[in-house]
Design a protein around this motif. Structure first.
Motif, mmCIF file in Angstrom:
data_model
loop_
_atom_site.group_PDB
_atom_site.id
_atom_site.type_symbol
_atom_site.label_atom_id
_atom_site.label_comp_id
_atom_site.label_asym_id
_atom_site.label_seq_id
_atom_site.Cartn_x
_atom_site.Cartn_y
_atom_site.Cartn_z
ATOM 1 N N VAL A 5 0.860 -1.179 0.000
ATOM 2 C CA VAL A 5 0.000 0.000 0.000
ATOM 3 C C VAL A 5 0.897 1.229 0.000
ATOM 4 O O VAL A 5 1.685 1.426 0.938
ATOM 5 N N THR A 6 0.817 2.023 -1.053
ATOM 6 C CA THR A 6 1.603 3.249 -1.149
ATOM 7 C C THR A 6 0.668 4.429 -0.973
ATOM 8 O O THR A 6 -0.282 4.599 -1.741
ATOM 9 N N LEU A 7 0.923 5.221 0.045
ATOM 10 C CA LEU A 7 0.122 6.410 0.322
ATOM 11 C C LEU A 7 0.906 7.636 -0.124
ATOM 12 O O LEU A 7 2.075 7.799 0.232
ATOM 13 N N VAL A 8 0.263 8.488 -0.903
ATOM 14 C CA VAL A 8 0.871 9.718 -1.402
ATOM 15 C C VAL A 8 0.149 10.894 -0.759
ATOM 16 O O VAL A 8 -1.076 11.006 -0.874
ATOM 17 N N SER A 9 0.892 11.749 -0.080
ATOM 18 C CA SER A 9 0.268 12.936 0.502
ATOM 19 C C SER A 9 0.037 13.977 -0.592
ATOM 20 O O SER A 9 0.793 14.036 -1.564
ATOM 21 N N PRO A 10 -1.024 14.783 -0.463
ATOM 22 C CA PRO A 10 -1.337 15.729 -1.526
ATOM 23 C C PRO A 10 -0.320 16.858 -1.614
ATOM 24 O O PRO A 10 0.441 17.109 -0.680
ATOM 25 N N ALA A 11 -0.347 17.532 -2.759
ATOM 26 C CA ALA A 11 0.523 18.690 -2.965
ATOM 27 C C ALA A 11 0.073 19.846 -2.075
ATOM 28 O O ALA A 11 -1.017 19.838 -1.495
ATOM 29 N N MET A 12 0.905 20.840 -2.004
ATOM 30 C CA MET A 12 0.660 22.000 -1.146
ATOM 31 C C MET A 12 -0.546 22.794 -1.618
ATOM 32 O O MET A 12 -0.845 22.872 -2.804
ATOM 33 N N PRO A 43 4.861 5.442 -8.574
ATOM 34 C CA PRO A 43 4.986 3.999 -8.821
ATOM 35 C C PRO A 43 3.683 3.412 -9.358
ATOM 36 O O PRO A 43 2.599 3.948 -9.125
ATOM 37 N N GLY A 44 3.785 2.335 -10.079
ATOM 38 C CA GLY A 44 2.599 1.661 -10.601
ATOM 39 C C GLY A 44 1.859 0.931 -9.496
ATOM 40 O O GLY A 44 2.424 0.594 -8.460
ATOM 41 N N ALA A 45 0.579 0.681 -9.729
ATOM 42 C CA ALA A 45 -0.243 -0.041 -8.759
ATOM 43 C C ALA A 45 -1.415 -0.677 -9.475
ATOM 44 O O ALA A 45 -1.890 -0.171 -10.494
ATOM 45 N N GLY A 46 -1.904 -1.765 -8.914
ATOM 46 C CA GLY A 46 -3.056 -2.442 -9.495
ATOM 47 C C GLY A 46 -4.367 -1.737 -9.211
ATOM 48 O O GLY A 46 -5.313 -1.828 -9.985
ATOM 49 N N LEU A 47 -4.418 -1.018 -8.096
ATOM 50 C CA LEU A 47 -5.621 -0.287 -7.697
ATOM 51 C C LEU A 47 -5.196 1.113 -7.289
ATOM 52 O O LEU A 47 -4.285 1.270 -6.466
ATOM 53 N N VAL A 48 -5.835 2.138 -7.873
ATOM 54 C CA VAL A 48 -5.475 3.528 -7.583
ATOM 55 C C VAL A 48 -6.688 4.238 -6.996
ATOM 56 O O VAL A 48 -7.763 4.274 -7.600
ATOM 57 N N LEU A 63 -1.011 14.241 -11.038
ATOM 58 C CA LEU A 63 -0.026 13.160 -11.125
ATOM 59 C C LEU A 63 -0.321 12.208 -12.279
ATOM 60 O O LEU A 63 0.420 11.253 -12.508
ATOM 61 N N GLY A 64 -1.418 12.449 -12.998
ATOM 62 C CA GLY A 64 -1.781 11.609 -14.130
ATOM 63 C C GLY A 64 -2.465 10.318 -13.743
ATOM 64 O O GLY A 64 -2.463 9.350 -14.502
ATOM 65 N N LEU A 65 -3.090 10.294 -12.566
ATOM 66 C CA LEU A 65 -3.724 9.077 -12.064
ATOM 67 C C LEU A 65 -5.232 9.110 -12.296
ATOM 68 O O LEU A 65 -5.878 10.127 -12.050
ATOM 69 N N ALA A 66 -5.771 7.997 -12.717
ATOM 70 C CA ALA A 66 -7.226 7.831 -12.810
ATOM 71 C C ALA A 66 -7.671 7.181 -11.507
ATOM 72 O O ALA A 66 -7.924 5.980 -11.434
ATOM 73 N N LEU A 139 -0.755 -7.894 -4.136
ATOM 74 C CA LEU A 139 -1.663 -6.822 -4.513
ATOM 75 C C LEU A 139 -0.984 -5.493 -4.224
ATOM 76 O O LEU A 139 -0.358 -5.326 -3.180
ATOM 77 N N SER A 140 -1.102 -4.550 -5.149
ATOM 78 C CA SER A 140 -0.540 -3.224 -4.922
ATOM 79 C C SER A 140 -1.644 -2.181 -5.019
ATOM 80 O O SER A 140 -2.468 -2.211 -5.924
ATOM 81 N N VAL A 141 -1.646 -1.286 -4.049
ATOM 82 C CA VAL A 141 -2.629 -0.206 -3.974
ATOM 83 C C VAL A 141 -1.867 1.099 -3.832
ATOM 84 O O VAL A 141 -0.910 1.183 -3.058
ATOM 85 N N LEU A 142 -2.279 2.110 -4.573
ATOM 86 C CA LEU A 142 -1.733 3.456 -4.416
ATOM 87 C C LEU A 142 -2.898 4.385 -4.129
ATOM 88 O O LEU A 142 -3.918 4.323 -4.808
ATOM 89 N N ALA A 143 -2.745 5.226 -3.111
ATOM 90 C CA ALA A 143 -3.834 6.140 -2.743
ATOM 91 C C ALA A 143 -3.274 7.509 -2.393
ATOM 92 O O ALA A 143 -2.305 7.612 -1.635
#
Length: 199
Positions: A5-12, A43-48, A63-66, A139-143
């Protein structure tokens, strides 16, 4: 099943710059530019997924994420304090702020307690790493989620005392990676999301 599980904090945005209790403010131009510049490092992930706040959704887009909004990843509900600055609330309601910081079950703002936040985020994390998908490969998740959600996930994932929440800092556009499964998580903290050199 091993889960990443990769968590990305939002931009400023303005609310973060002003230390406001506000997850509903959109990104500012500088934040959007920073997210676009970092898009190639995601990074790539199976679930975004993304938290449902405007700054999380807009960061994901930049970030170009759907990304699909996930209600369980909503930022901390701070009730009537939302939109106010921490110093303003501290000056007007010092006893309430002291209770909020000192008691994980307190919610003097009328919203969600720290305990409630960690339990909600922890329930989502354990659901991702549960046994239901044991027949699948890793399983990979990015949020893209609010800093409070990142901090709550780390507290839950490492079974830290709830008070440790206040000692965790989350920079904008930073990656926090949890790997493992429900009840057994390893954490890699605060890697900046930056584009590779030379791009």
């Amino acid at each position: 099943m091993t889960v990443r599980v990769t968590l990305v904090s939002p931009a400023m945005n303005a609310a973060l710059r002003e230390a406001r209790f506000d997850g509903d403010a959109p990104l500012d131009r500088a934040g959007e530019r920073a997210a676009r510049a970092a898009a190639s490092a995601v990074p790539g992930a199976g679930l975004v997924l993304s938290g449902p706040s405007p700054r999380c959704r807009e960061t994901a887009i930049a970030l170009g994420l759907a990304a699909r909004p996930e209600p369980a990843l909503t930022g901390w509900d701070l009730g009537r304090w939302s939109g106010r600055r921490l110093d303003e609330v501290g000056a007007a309601e010092p006893a309430a702020v002291a209770a909020w910081i000192g008691d994980p079950s307190a919610a003097p703002h009328g919203g969600e307690s720290l305990r409630g936040l960690v339990e909600r985020v922890g329930g989502w994390l354990d659901g991702v790493g549960g046994e239901g998908g044991a027949d699948r490969e890793a399983l990979s998740v990015l949020a893209v989620v609010e800093p409070s959600v990142v901090r709550a996930a780390v507290v839950h994932g490492l079974a830290l005392p709830l008070e440790a929440f206040w000692r965790l800092d989350v920079a904008p556009l930073a990656l926090t990676e949890l790997s493992g499964r429900s009840g057994r998580w390893n954490v890699r903290l605060g890697r900046p999301l930056t584009a590779p050199q030379g791009l």
